[in-house]
Scaffold this motif. Structure first.
Motif, PDB file in Angstrom:
ATOM      1  N   TYR A  75       5.396  -4.534 -11.138  1.00  0.00           N
ATOM      2  CA  TYR A  75       6.068  -5.817 -10.917  1.00  0.00           C
ATOM      3  C   TYR A  75       6.205  -6.094  -9.423  1.00  0.00           C
ATOM      4  O   TYR A  75       5.887  -7.197  -8.948  1.00  0.00           O
ATOM      5  N   VAL A  76       6.667  -5.099  -8.675  1.00  0.00           N
ATOM      6  CA  VAL A  76       6.805  -5.263  -7.222  1.00  0.00           C
ATOM      7  C   VAL A  76       5.441  -5.479  -6.584  1.00  0.00           C
ATOM      8  O   VAL A  76       5.273  -6.317  -5.685  1.00  0.00           O
ATOM      9  N   MET A  77       4.434  -4.751  -7.046  1.00  0.00           N
ATOM     10  CA  MET A  77       3.086  -4.888  -6.504  1.00  0.00           C
ATOM     11  C   MET A  77       2.541  -6.297  -6.720  1.00  0.00           C
ATOM     12  O   MET A  77       1.931  -6.896  -5.819  1.00  0.00           O
ATOM     13  N   THR A  78       2.783  -6.846  -7.901  1.00  0.00           N
ATOM     14  CA  THR A  78       2.312  -8.203  -8.200  1.00  0.00           C
ATOM     15  C   THR A  78       2.996  -9.239  -7.313  1.00  0.00           C
ATOM     16  O   THR A  78       2.353 -10.163  -6.800  1.00  0.00           O
ATOM     17  N   LYS A  79       4.308  -9.079  -7.110  1.00  0.00           N
ATOM     18  CA  LYS A  79       5.043 -10.017  -6.258  1.00  0.00           C
ATOM     19  C   LYS A  79       4.504  -9.972  -4.822  1.00  0.00           C
ATOM     20  O   LYS A  79       4.302 -11.015  -4.196  1.00  0.00           O
ATOM     21  N   LEU A  80       4.270  -8.772  -4.313  1.00  0.00           N
ATOM     22  CA  LEU A  80       3.743  -8.650  -2.958  1.00  0.00           C
ATOM     23  C   LEU A  80       2.328  -9.205  -2.857  1.00  0.00           C
ATOM     24  O   LEU A  80       1.966  -9.836  -1.858  1.00  0.00           O
ATOM     25  N   VAL A 108      -0.275   3.849   7.164  1.00  0.00           N
ATOM     26  CA  VAL A 108      -0.397   2.397   7.072  1.00  0.00           C
ATOM     27  C   VAL A 108       0.628   1.704   7.960  1.00  0.00           C
ATOM     28  O   VAL A 108       0.334   0.664   8.569  1.00  0.00           O
ATOM     29  N   SER A 109       1.833   2.252   8.032  1.00  0.00           N
ATOM     30  CA  SER A 109       2.868   1.628   8.859  1.00  0.00           C
ATOM     31  C   SER A 109       2.467   1.593  10.326  1.00  0.00           C
ATOM     32  O   SER A 109       2.840   0.673  11.059  1.00  0.00           O
ATOM     33  N   LEU A 113       0.810  -1.219   0.000  1.00  0.00           N
ATOM     34  CA  LEU A 113       0.000   0.000   0.000  1.00  0.00           C
ATOM     35  C   LEU A 113       0.844   1.271   0.000  1.00  0.00           C
ATOM     36  O   LEU A 113       0.352   2.339  -0.393  1.00  0.00           O
ATOM     37  N   THR A 114       2.088   1.177   0.452  1.00  0.00           N
ATOM     38  CA  THR A 114       2.952   2.366   0.496  1.00  0.00           C
ATOM     39  C   THR A 114       3.875   2.463  -0.715  1.00  0.00           C
ATOM     40  O   THR A 114       4.770   3.305  -0.726  1.00  0.00           O
ATOM     41  N   LEU A 115       3.657   1.626  -1.720  1.00  0.00           N
ATOM     42  CA  LEU A 115       4.421   1.771  -2.955  1.00  0.00           C
ATOM     43  C   LEU A 115       4.067   3.090  -3.641  1.00  0.00           C
ATOM     44  O   LEU A 115       2.961   3.616  -3.464  1.00  0.00           O
ATOM     45  N   PRO A 173      -4.513   7.515  -0.916  1.00  0.00           N
ATOM     46  CA  PRO A 173      -4.915   7.634   0.495  1.00  0.00           C
ATOM     47  C   PRO A 173      -3.896   7.071   1.477  1.00  0.00           C
ATOM     48  O   PRO A 173      -3.985   7.336   2.675  1.00  0.00           O
ATOM     49  N   PHE A 174      -2.913   6.302   0.975  1.00  0.00           N
ATOM     50  CA  PHE A 174      -1.975   5.625   1.873  1.00  0.00           C
ATOM     51  C   PHE A 174      -0.638   6.355   1.937  1.00  0.00           C
ATOM     52  O   PHE A 174       0.425   5.765   1.751  1.00  0.00           O
TER      53      PHE A 174
END
Length: 275
Positions: free
Chosen positions: A112-117, A242-243, A87-89, A230-231
């Motif tokens: 790509y990073v979002m898909t992996k996560l 979010v953290s 969410l913080t990407l 929003p994040f």
């Protein structure tokens, strides 16, 4: 020139964008609260539910329930950590991510990073499902297992809704319209400022009023940019931290549940990057 044009061409699109962005923020907060409460409920189910009846034995005292529930706790913390990272990407849905070469490359890297996560989060959900199967093997009744399955489905649904809120923004056409008119429309009101300075016999007043108008429009547009994602609690006052929501605060809540159910257990320790 009438100020009606400024109201319809600039103010109305901006206020509509701000209203939609804040609505998305409130919905995201609601989804986050459901994610946290559902994980806590799942942990409690694994930690303390008992199915003993006069005709049926309950929990097997020979089974290591502390180790079992620690697996749930560990998986929940890892899931929240990965969801927090997702969410913080940085955002990848701005106009430059579609029309420029550098922007498209940046969007591809972020996606790509979002898909992996995302896949890792689904794997964590699979682990929670497997641990529910362990409960069923120990004798958990089907109706109670069905309730846990409903919580798991609710958890996945809310996570997917958070991802939708992360990926999609207010209409790009509306934001572009507001940006262009907030830049190019104010100079057209120069005759009005000139007339004001003449009638008030004060050049400073005309210049001041024109500068304040431009600053107000720019500030209004920047507020749209700040709350589009929003994040962004770390960089925007109105963003969701979010953290804090999914990090140490939620981990302390889980540990509090653990202490309640296993008061004599050793302190729980883990590394967030531990598989």
């Amino acid at each position: 020139m009438s100020w009606t044009l400024l109201s319809f061409a600039v103010i109305t699109p901006m206020t509509s964008s701000i209203r939609m962005a804040f609505s998305r923020r409130e919905v995201a907060l609601s989804h986050l609260s459901v994610v946290k409460s559902t994980l806590l409920s799942i942990y409690s189910a694994h930690a303390c539910w008992n199915w003993a009846t006069p005709k049926k034995e309950g929990r097997d005292p020979a089974f290591d329930w502390l180790q079992h529930t620690d697996k749930i706790l560990k998986t929940s913390v890892q899931l929240c950590n990965e969801l927090m990272r997702l969410l913080t990407l940085p955002t990848s849905t701005r106009a430059r991510h579609r029309v420029t070469c550098y922007g498209r490359k940046e969007a591809k890297d972020i996606e790509y990073v979002m898909t992996k996560l995302h896949l890792t989060i689904l794997d964590r959900m699979g682990n929670i499902t497997d641990l529910c199967e362990d409960l069923k093997y120990q004798g958990l009744p089907p109706n109670e297992a069905t309730r846990i399955r409903q919580w798991e489905r609710m958890l996945i649904e809310k996570i997917e809704m958070l991802l939708v809120a992360k990926k999609y923004r207010t209409p790009q056409a509306l934001r572009s319209f507001a940006r262009l008119f907030s830049i190019f429309l104010p100079p057209l009101y120069a005759p009005f400022y000139s007339q004001m300075a003449t009638e008030m016999n004060s050049l400073a007043m005309g210049i001041t009023f024109s500068v304040i108008t431009c600053i107000a429009l720019t500030a209004l547009f920047e507020s749209i940019v700040q709350i589009e994602d929003p994040f962004t609690g770390k960089v925007a006052l109105d963003g969701i931290d979010v953290s804090k929501e999914l990090g140490d605060d939620f981990r302390e809540q889980l540990l509090s549940y653990r202490l309640h159910h296993f008061a004599n257990a050793q302190p729980f320790q883990m590394k967030l990057n531990q598989n």
